[in-house]
Design an enzyme around this catalytic site. Structure first.
Site, PDB file in Angstrom:
ATOM      1  N   ASP A   1      64.099 -13.084 -46.445  1.00 53.48           N
ATOM      2  CA  ASP A   1      63.157 -13.502 -45.416  1.00 53.48           C
ATOM      3  C   ASP A   1      62.612 -12.287 -44.662  1.00 53.48           C
ATOM      4  O   ASP A   1      63.311 -11.268 -44.537  1.00 53.48           O
ATOM      5  CB  ASP A   1      63.831 -14.441 -44.416  1.00 53.48           C
ATOM      6  CG  ASP A   1      64.122 -15.817 -45.001  1.00 53.48           C
ATOM      7  OD1 ASP A   1      63.477 -16.182 -45.995  1.00 53.48           O
ATOM      8  OD2 ASP A   1      64.995 -16.517 -44.453  1.00 53.48           O
ATOM      9  N   PRO A   2      61.403 -12.382 -44.123  1.00 54.64           N
ATOM     10  CA  PRO A   2      60.820 -11.249 -43.394  1.00 54.64           C
ATOM     11  C   PRO A   2      61.700 -10.709 -42.267  1.00 54.64           C
ATOM     12  O   PRO A   2      61.785  -9.498 -42.067  1.00 54.64           O
ATOM     13  CB  PRO A   2      59.507 -11.827 -42.850  1.00 54.64           C
ATOM     14  CG  PRO A   2      59.143 -12.886 -43.825  1.00 54.64           C
ATOM     15  CD  PRO A   2      60.445 -13.494 -44.255  1.00 54.64           C
TER      16      PRO A   2
END
Length: 242
Positions: A56-57
């Protein structure tokens, strides 16, 4: 010119196949896994590159990237067991189960649940599970990523998938923050575990921080910082650093 000489010249003119390489990067926060792959492809002139498992970012940590012929090994790395460390917070929820979206729920946490209850919640989320991925995820539905539907406010029915959590360790010294270490199989969503952990304790929960420290035999301590790798790779290739 003899036929032998012509054949030798022909072979010399043929492009040399790229044997590829396996690159370990410590993914920076806010970068997507695709951002890292695209940055490396442009900066280091890789003809072909792919990553072995999305982060995930807002997560950091180990990202395995393969170039050239090594891209054929991506599925092998993706299938390996992974280790994550991080921090969840009880008492609040967000639609994405992390800090990508705003808080949408608050629950009372004016006391620390008994240690036995917290341990039971972690045990309940250990072993083979039927896990429902978060709505804000890269899972495809109808040819489109779920997070795109979620951002448009569309309601979607997410199917469960089989995952295995080998261990789920918790530390409540900073309650309502709960530090954790999770060892799990391919396809396990830590945000889903956080969501379910909060529900088992009759409290919402969101993921404050997440770091992937291991994939199979690969450890994040052996990974490159992104910009350091790019700088050194460009020097080896004889390219001017940007």
């Amino acid at each position: 010119m003899s036929e032998v000489a012509e054949e030798r010249i022909k072979k010399q003119a043929e492009p040399v196949p790229d044997p590829g390489e396996v690159i370990l990067i410590d993914k920076p926060v806010t970068w997507t896994s695709f951002d890292v792959a695209n940055k490396l492809k442009r900066a280091c002139k890789f003809s072909k590159i792919g990553h072995a498992g999305t982060l995930d970012p807002l997560a950091t940590g180990l990202l395995i990237l393969c170039t050239g012929k090594k891209t054929k090994e991506i599925d092998t790395y993706q299938a390996q067991e992974k280790t994550y460390t991080g921090t969840l917070v009880l008492g609040k929820t967000t639609p994405s189960v992390d800090l990508e979206t705003e808080f949408d729920g608050t629950y009372p946490v004016d006391h620390i649940p008994g240690t036995d209850r917290i341990e039971k919640a972690a045990i309940a989320l250990t072993g083979e599970l039927d896990q429902k991925p978060p709505v804000y995820s890269a899972v495809r539905m109808g040819g489109e990523r779920l997070y795109k539907k979620a951002r448009r406010g569309e309601e979607v029915e997410v199917k469960t998938r089989k995952v295995t959590v080998r261990s789920f360790e918790t530390d409540t010294a900073d309650f309502p923050e709960v530090h954790f270490k999770i060892v799990c199989s391919k396809g396990t969503y830590i945000r889903s575990l956080v969501r379910d952990f909060g529900e088992l304790l009759d409290s919402g929960a969101y993921l404050k921080a997440l770091r992937r420290t291991r994939i199979g035999d690969f450890d994040v301590k052996d990974a490159w910082e992104l910009e350091t790798f790019i700088r050194q790779k460009r020097e080896v290739l004889g390219l001017a650093n940007e």
